[in-house]
Design a protein around this motif. Sequence first.
Motif, PDB file in Angstrom:
ATOM      1  N   TRP A  12       0.786  -1.270  -0.096  1.00 36.98           N
ATOM      2  CA  TRP A  12       0.087  -0.051  -0.089  1.00 36.98           C
ATOM      3  C   TRP A  12       1.020   1.341   0.182  1.00 36.98           C
ATOM      4  O   TRP A  12       2.109   1.209   0.351  1.00 36.98           O
ATOM      5  N   LYS A  13       0.224   2.392  -0.474  1.00 40.23           N
ATOM      6  CA  LYS A  13       1.163   3.825  -0.424  1.00 40.23           C
ATOM      7  C   LYS A  13       0.149   4.828  -0.763  1.00 40.23           C
ATOM      8  O   LYS A  13      -1.238   4.617  -1.202  1.00 40.23           O
ATOM      9  N   HIS A  14       0.492   5.988  -0.673  1.00 39.54           N
ATOM     10  CA  HIS A  14      -0.336   6.903  -0.946  1.00 39.54           C
ATOM     11  C   HIS A  14      -0.699   7.105  -2.429  1.00 39.54           C
ATOM     12  O   HIS A  14       0.449   6.872  -3.282  1.00 39.54           O
ATOM     13  N   LEU A  15      -1.807   7.636  -2.763  1.00 42.06           N
ATOM     14  CA  LEU A  15      -2.008   7.308  -4.307  1.00 42.06           C
ATOM     15  C   LEU A  15      -1.070   8.319  -5.024  1.00 42.06           C
ATOM     16  O   LEU A  15      -1.018   9.388  -4.574  1.00 42.06           O
ATOM     17  N   ILE A  44     -12.247  16.805  15.255  1.00 39.85           N
ATOM     18  CA  ILE A  44     -12.367  15.866  16.698  1.00 39.85           C
ATOM     19  C   ILE A  44     -13.058  14.704  16.140  1.00 39.85           C
ATOM     20  O   ILE A  44     -13.063  13.374  16.735  1.00 39.85           O
ATOM     21  N   ASN A  45     -13.954  14.794  15.175  1.00 36.93           N
ATOM     22  CA  ASN A  45     -14.917  13.312  14.610  1.00 36.93           C
ATOM     23  C   ASN A  45     -13.839  12.268  14.474  1.00 36.93           C
ATOM     24  O   ASN A  45     -14.157  10.934  14.432  1.00 36.93           O
ATOM     25  N   THR A  46     -12.632  12.454  13.696  1.00 32.14           N
ATOM     26  CA  THR A  46     -11.865  11.438  13.235  1.00 32.14           C
ATOM     27  C   THR A  46     -10.631  11.420  13.987  1.00 32.14           C
ATOM     28  O   THR A  46      -9.350  10.827  13.624  1.00 32.14           O
ATOM     29  N   GLY A  47     -10.372  11.999  15.013  1.00 31.49           N
ATOM     30  CA  GLY A  47      -9.267  12.092  15.982  1.00 31.49           C
ATOM     31  C   GLY A  47      -8.008  12.941  15.313  1.00 31.49           C
ATOM     32  O   GLY A  47      -6.944  12.626  15.803  1.00 31.49           O
ATOM     33  N   TRP A  48      -8.558  13.806  14.650  1.00 35.64           N
ATOM     34  CA  TRP A  48      -7.580  14.691  14.008  1.00 35.64           C
ATOM     35  C   TRP A  48      -6.397  14.041  13.238  1.00 35.64           C
ATOM     36  O   TRP A  48      -5.536  14.769  13.022  1.00 35.64           O
ATOM     37  N   TYR A  49      -6.776  12.906  12.654  1.00 33.54           N
ATOM     38  CA  TYR A  49      -5.950  12.377  11.660  1.00 33.54           C
ATOM     39  C   TYR A  49      -6.065  13.010  10.318  1.00 33.54           C
ATOM     40  O   TYR A  49      -7.162  13.462   9.805  1.00 33.54           O
ATOM     41  N   GLU A  50      -4.850  13.224   9.693  1.00 27.53           N
ATOM     42  CA  GLU A  50      -5.155  13.707   8.311  1.00 27.53           C
ATOM     43  C   GLU A  50      -5.682  12.513   7.122  1.00 27.53           C
ATOM     44  O   GLU A  50      -5.270  11.378   7.468  1.00 27.53           O
ATOM     45  N   GLY A  51      -6.242  13.175   6.077  1.00 30.16           N
ATOM     46  CA  GLY A  51      -6.829  12.295   5.143  1.00 30.16           C
ATOM     47  C   GLY A  51      -6.120  12.233   4.001  1.00 30.16           C
ATOM     48  O   GLY A  51      -5.826  13.335   3.375  1.00 30.16           O
ATOM     49  N   TYR A  52      -5.851  11.190   3.367  1.00 29.49           N
ATOM     50  CA  TYR A  52      -5.249  10.793   2.282  1.00 29.49           C
ATOM     51  C   TYR A  52      -5.868   9.897   1.029  1.00 29.49           C
ATOM     52  O   TYR A  52      -7.009   8.928   1.695  1.00 29.49           O
ATOM     53  N   ASP A  53      -5.767   9.622  -0.105  1.00 26.44           N
ATOM     54  CA  ASP A  53      -6.100   8.645  -0.931  1.00 26.44           C
ATOM     55  C   ASP A  53      -4.855   7.571  -0.934  1.00 26.44           C
ATOM     56  O   ASP A  53      -3.828   7.934  -0.894  1.00 26.44           O
ATOM     57  N   TYR A  54      -5.323   6.298  -1.220  1.00 28.72           N
ATOM     58  CA  TYR A  54      -4.752   5.269  -1.164  1.00 28.72           C
ATOM     59  C   TYR A  54      -4.521   4.644  -2.252  1.00 28.72           C
ATOM     60  O   TYR A  54      -5.775   4.092  -2.877  1.00 28.72           O
ATOM     61  N   LYS A  55      -3.456   3.697  -2.616  1.00 23.82           N
ATOM     62  CA  LYS A  55      -3.338   2.492  -3.583  1.00 23.82           C
ATOM     63  C   LYS A  55      -2.975   1.239  -2.900  1.00 23.82           C
ATOM     64  O   LYS A  55      -1.778   1.293  -2.427  1.00 23.82           O
ATOM     65  N   TYR A  56      -3.527   0.114  -3.003  1.00 29.93           N
ATOM     66  CA  TYR A  56      -3.334  -1.184  -2.566  1.00 29.93           C
ATOM     67  C   TYR A  56      -3.016  -2.004  -3.839  1.00 29.93           C
ATOM     68  O   TYR A  56      -3.793  -1.916  -4.888  1.00 29.93           O
ATOM     69  N   VAL A 116      -2.223  -8.033 -11.974  1.00 29.26           N
ATOM     70  CA  VAL A 116      -2.003  -7.137 -10.966  1.00 29.26           C
ATOM     71  C   VAL A 116      -3.237  -6.604 -10.623  1.00 29.26           C
ATOM     72  O   VAL A 116      -4.043  -6.026 -11.449  1.00 29.26           O
ATOM     73  N   LEU A 117      -3.624  -6.933  -9.371  1.00 27.12           N
ATOM     74  CA  LEU A 117      -4.967  -6.235  -8.718  1.00 27.12           C
ATOM     75  C   LEU A 117      -4.380  -5.256  -7.939  1.00 27.12           C
ATOM     76  O   LEU A 117      -3.742  -4.827  -6.943  1.00 27.12           O
ATOM     77  N   GLU A 118      -5.187  -3.957  -8.399  1.00 25.56           N
ATOM     78  CA  GLU A 118      -5.206  -2.636  -7.644  1.00 25.56           C
ATOM     79  C   GLU A 118      -6.480  -2.228  -7.151  1.00 25.56           C
ATOM     80  O   GLU A 118      -7.522  -2.222  -7.674  1.00 25.56           O
ATOM     81  N   VAL A 119      -6.344  -1.690  -5.801  1.00 25.31           N
ATOM     82  CA  VAL A 119      -7.659  -1.045  -5.331  1.00 25.31           C
ATOM     83  C   VAL A 119      -7.206   0.289  -4.716  1.00 25.31           C
ATOM     84  O   VAL A 119      -6.063   0.769  -4.123  1.00 25.31           O
ATOM     85  N   ILE A 120      -8.157   1.401  -5.208  1.00 21.14           N
ATOM     86  CA  ILE A 120      -7.814   2.547  -4.699  1.00 21.14           C
ATOM     87  C   ILE A 120      -9.076   3.185  -3.747  1.00 21.14           C
ATOM     88  O   ILE A 120     -10.202   2.625  -3.994  1.00 21.14           O
ATOM     89  N   ALA A 121      -8.549   3.387  -2.689  1.00 22.71           N
ATOM     90  CA  ALA A 121      -9.484   3.827  -1.539  1.00 22.71           C
ATOM     91  C   ALA A 121      -9.147   5.350  -1.055  1.00 22.71           C
ATOM     92  O   ALA A 121      -8.136   5.508  -0.868  1.00 22.71           O
ATOM     93  N   ARG A 122     -10.371   6.097  -1.215  1.00 22.20           N
ATOM     94  CA  ARG A 122     -10.065   7.612  -1.095  1.00 22.20           C
ATOM     95  C   ARG A 122     -10.532   7.908   0.306  1.00 22.20           C
ATOM     96  O   ARG A 122     -11.384   7.551   0.902  1.00 22.20           O
ATOM     97  N   ASN A 123      -9.803   9.008   0.846  1.00 29.07           N
ATOM     98  CA  ASN A 123      -9.865   9.472   2.054  1.00 29.07           C
ATOM     99  C   ASN A 123      -9.468  10.972   2.256  1.00 29.07           C
ATOM    100  O   ASN A 123      -9.470  11.362   3.446  1.00 29.07           O
ATOM    101  N   ALA A 124      -9.043  11.418   1.206  1.00 32.19           N
ATOM    102  CA  ALA A 124      -8.602  12.860   1.352  1.00 32.19           C
ATOM    103  C   ALA A 124      -9.800  13.822   1.129  1.00 32.19           C
ATOM    104  O   ALA A 124      -9.485  14.973   1.486  1.00 32.19           O
TER     105      ALA A 124
END
Length: 368
Positions: A12-15, A44-56, A116-124
């Motif tokens: 996994w990594k940042h998109l 506060i809703n997400t514990g102050w975590y930063e949001g990013y998009d990811y590729k698996y 090659v299987l790739e999954v993009i998950a977004r959270n930015a």
Amino acid sequence: MRAIDFNTGWSWKHLNEAGEGLPCTIPHDAMLGEKRSELSAGGINTGWYEGYDYKYTKRFTPDGALAAGTAILEFEGVYHNAEIWLDGEKLAFRPYGYTNFYVDLTGKLTAGRESVLEVIARNADQPNSRWYSGAGIYRPVKLWTAERDYIKLNGVKLRTLSLDPAQIQVKIATHGAGAVALSVWDGTQKLAEASGSTEGQLSFTVILDGAEPWSPEHPRLYTCRVSFGSDEVVETFGLRTLSWGREGLLLNGERVILRGACIHHDNGVMGACCYPDAVERKVRLLMENGYNAIRSAHNPCSKALLEVCDRLGMLVMDEYIDHWYIHKTEHDYVNYFTDWWKQDLTDMVENDYNHPCVILYSTGNEVS
């Protein structure tokens, strides 16, 4: 169909980040490893975590049987706006982050050639939740395989017809025609058996002598085995009837008072990853403190949670979503709800169908 564990061998990594990424095993919560900042849009809703998009990414080489047969991927939960790519071809998009969904790979695999299987998950797109959502492939992945003729996924459905006598209906959906046999077991004791022929759909009515109903006080579970050619499906189920009216909620004809609590999908400091042991601990602690019911706040619960609640005797109100058409956060699911609610609910009900612990569904704070 037969399930292959597809949880290992991922990276996994940042998109759009260079390189192969870091190795991981599914379930994996990518958000849990991000920095926290007072400038985080999730606040506060997400514990102050930063949001990013990811590729698996997962690389695998099919053998001849896998390439020639039926192959269907099941993702139990990807948060969110998931895109599924195989060898550069986009096969699926699923915006909701909490429903399980399927991706058909049949005819797209070549024996001996790496896929090659790739999954993009977004959270930015923050803020998109009023609670800690986590991010990435946070629930298990399976690859379902079969030969030419097989029992369809979620193709065995059981329903209690009566408790005295104990009687069930078993509906079976197959791909192909042929002979079907079923048996019902209480541990190592066979309670009933039946057989017939199908051209795709078949239904049995079976009496289970001596079978007892499922309840929170006595969570009795039985096993139904269905065979069709070389394929076999095993379903665990419980007998129970449910009704409600002026007397309140009736379980097996007796009034039951729900002593319930709302629980979220995460496991505290372990994040959103669905770990069966952590799920069981959560349910067990609630039961030890007098609870007999939970509401999944605010999204469909995991298969692991349903299995635990069946086994331990915890009633479940499985909630679909916490809104309909009005935004509660800027980037929540409202923009997709109108187009996707039917498919979401279909997959949710398919997932819950044989579980005796499920008593009610909640959608947008309405019970149905």
